[in-house]
Design a protein around this motif. Sequence first.
Motif, PDB file in Angstrom:
ATOM      1  N   LYS A   1      70.769  38.010  40.626  1.00 18.64           N
ATOM      2  CA  LYS A   1      70.754  39.266  41.363  1.00 18.64           C
ATOM      3  C   LYS A   1      71.782  40.248  40.819  1.00 18.64           C
ATOM      4  CE  LYS A   1      69.884  39.241  45.724  1.00 18.64           C
ATOM      5  NZ  LYS A   1      69.954  39.109  47.208  1.00 18.64           N
ATOM      6  N   TRP A   2      72.916  39.735  40.325  1.00 16.03           N
ATOM      7  CA  TRP A   2      73.939  40.643  39.807  1.00 16.03           C
ATOM      8  C   TRP A   2      73.433  41.411  38.590  1.00 16.03           C
ATOM      9  CZ3 TRP A   2      75.435  40.288  34.806  1.00 16.03           C
ATOM     10  CH2 TRP A   2      75.290  39.057  34.157  1.00 16.03           C
ATOM     11  N   LEU A   3      72.532  40.781  37.797  1.00  8.45           N
ATOM     12  CA  LEU A   3      71.999  41.480  36.630  1.00  8.45           C
ATOM     13  C   LEU A   3      71.057  42.591  37.067  1.00  8.45           C
ATOM     14  CD1 LEU A   3      71.727  41.782  33.594  1.00  8.45           C
ATOM     15  CD2 LEU A   3      69.954  40.012  33.627  1.00  8.45           C
ATOM     16  N   ASP A   4      70.240  42.313  38.085  1.00  9.59           N
ATOM     17  CA  ASP A   4      69.376  43.365  38.618  1.00  9.59           C
ATOM     18  C   ASP A   4      70.215  44.517  39.165  1.00  9.59           C
ATOM     19  OD1 ASP A   4      67.030  42.182  37.957  1.00  9.59           O
ATOM     20  OD2 ASP A   4      66.565  41.427  39.956  1.00  9.59           O
ATOM     21  N   LEU A   5      71.290  44.185  39.856  1.00 12.06           N
ATOM     22  CA  LEU A   5      72.168  45.219  40.406  1.00 12.06           C
ATOM     23  C   LEU A   5      72.810  46.025  39.284  1.00 12.06           C
ATOM     24  CD1 LEU A   5      73.499  46.488  42.894  1.00 12.06           C
ATOM     25  CD2 LEU A   5      75.298  44.750  42.709  1.00 12.06           C
ATOM     26  N   LEU A   6      73.264  45.343  38.237  1.00 12.74           N
ATOM     27  CA  LEU A   6      73.863  46.021  37.090  1.00 12.74           C
ATOM     28  C   LEU A   6      72.863  46.961  36.438  1.00 12.74           C
ATOM     29  CD1 LEU A   6      76.152  46.364  34.982  1.00 12.74           C
ATOM     30  CD2 LEU A   6      75.179  44.399  33.777  1.00 12.74           C
ATOM     31  N   MET A   7      71.639  46.497  36.265  1.00 11.24           N
ATOM     32  CA  MET A   7      70.611  47.314  35.620  1.00 11.24           C
ATOM     33  C   MET A   7      70.281  48.547  36.454  1.00 11.24           C
ATOM     34  SD  MET A   7      66.625  46.373  34.940  1.00 11.24           S
ATOM     35  CE  MET A   7      66.373  46.361  36.723  1.00 11.24           C
TER      36      MET A   7
ATOM     37  N   TRP B   1      72.810  51.932  26.571  1.00  9.50           N
ATOM     38  CA  TRP B   1      73.260  50.808  27.394  1.00  9.50           C
ATOM     39  C   TRP B   1      72.202  50.436  28.426  1.00  9.50           C
ATOM     40  CZ3 TRP B   1      76.126  46.790  28.505  1.00  9.50           C
ATOM     41  CH2 TRP B   1      76.277  46.396  29.836  1.00  9.50           C
ATOM     42  N   CYS B   2      71.620  51.441  29.071  1.00 13.42           N
ATOM     43  CA  CYS B   2      70.568  51.182  30.059  1.00 13.42           C
ATOM     44  C   CYS B   2      69.399  50.444  29.417  1.00 13.42           C
ATOM     45  CB  CYS B   2      70.081  52.499  30.665  1.00 13.42           C
ATOM     46  SG  CYS B   2      71.264  53.311  31.747  1.00 13.42           S
ATOM     47  N   CYS B   3      69.009  50.878  28.220  1.00 15.66           N
ATOM     48  CA  CYS B   3      67.891  50.231  27.519  1.00 15.66           C
ATOM     49  C   CYS B   3      68.219  48.785  27.170  1.00 15.66           C
ATOM     50  CB  CYS B   3      67.543  51.018  26.260  1.00 15.66           C
ATOM     51  SG  CYS B   3      66.889  52.673  26.577  1.00 15.66           S
ATOM     52  N   ILE B   4      69.459  48.539  26.767  1.00 16.79           N
ATOM     53  CA  ILE B   4      69.866  47.176  26.404  1.00 16.79           C
ATOM     54  C   ILE B   4      69.821  46.261  27.621  1.00 16.79           C
ATOM     55  CG2 ILE B   4      71.832  45.770  25.671  1.00 16.79           C
ATOM     56  CD1 ILE B   4      72.640  48.077  23.831  1.00 16.79           C
TER      57      ILE B   4
END
Length: 216
Positions: free
Chosen positions: A94-100, A15-18
Motif C-alpha cells: 500500500k505504501w507504494l500505491d500511496l507514493l505513486m 520520477w512519476c513515470c518511474i
Amino acid sequence: MSPRVFLLYLLACLWCCIVLNLRMQMAGHHYYAFMLWNLFLAAIPLGLSLGLRRVRRPILALPLLAAWLLFFPNAPYVLTDLMHLSEHPGGVPKWLDLLMLLSFALVSLGLGFQSLHIVQHWFARQYSHATAWCVSIGALGLSGFGIYLGRFDRWNSWDLLHRPASLLSRIATYILHPMAHTRTWSFTLGFGTLLIFAYLFWFSSVPTAQDNRKLD
C-alpha cells in the motif's frame, strides 16, 4: 519560469513515470496507466500560460486565457486520484500505491500552481496587483467546481466544445437549484478553500526575484 525550474518539473514527471512503471511491473497489470494521461492534462495549463507571457494586448490574450481556465482544473484534479488507493492491489504494498498517487498529485498540483503564478504575473503587469489576486483566487475557487464536474459527473474539459449544451445545462441546474445539490457546493467550497490555502503556501515559498516582487 527559469530553465532550472523547468528542468525540475521534467525530472519530477520522470520520477512519476518511474514509480508508475515499477508499480505496474510488480502488479502485472496496467490499471493505473491513466495517471500518465492525467499528468499530461495537468501540464497543459502550464504550456498555455507560457504562451501568454508573449502576449501584450489583452484582447489577443482572451482565447488563451479562456483555454487556460478551461484546462486549469485538470491540475488539482489529480489530487482526487488518491481515492483510487488500494484499488487493484495485485500484491503491491500500500505504501507504494500511496507514493505513486502522491507523486502524481503533487507534481500535477505544482504544474498547475506554476501556471497560475504566470497568469497572475501577467494580470499584475496589465492591470493591478489586486486584479491579479482576484483572478487567482477566482480560478482556484472555480477549480473546486471543475474538479467536482470531472470526478463525480465525469465531464472533461473538451466537453465544453464537444457537448456544450449538455454541460452548460448541467451547470445551470447546479446554479439555479443550489439547495438541491448541497454535496456539489460543499465539495466546491471545501476543495476551493483547500486550493486557495495551498497556493498561498506555495506562493510564499517562491524565491524573491525582480519579477516576483511586483506581486508581493
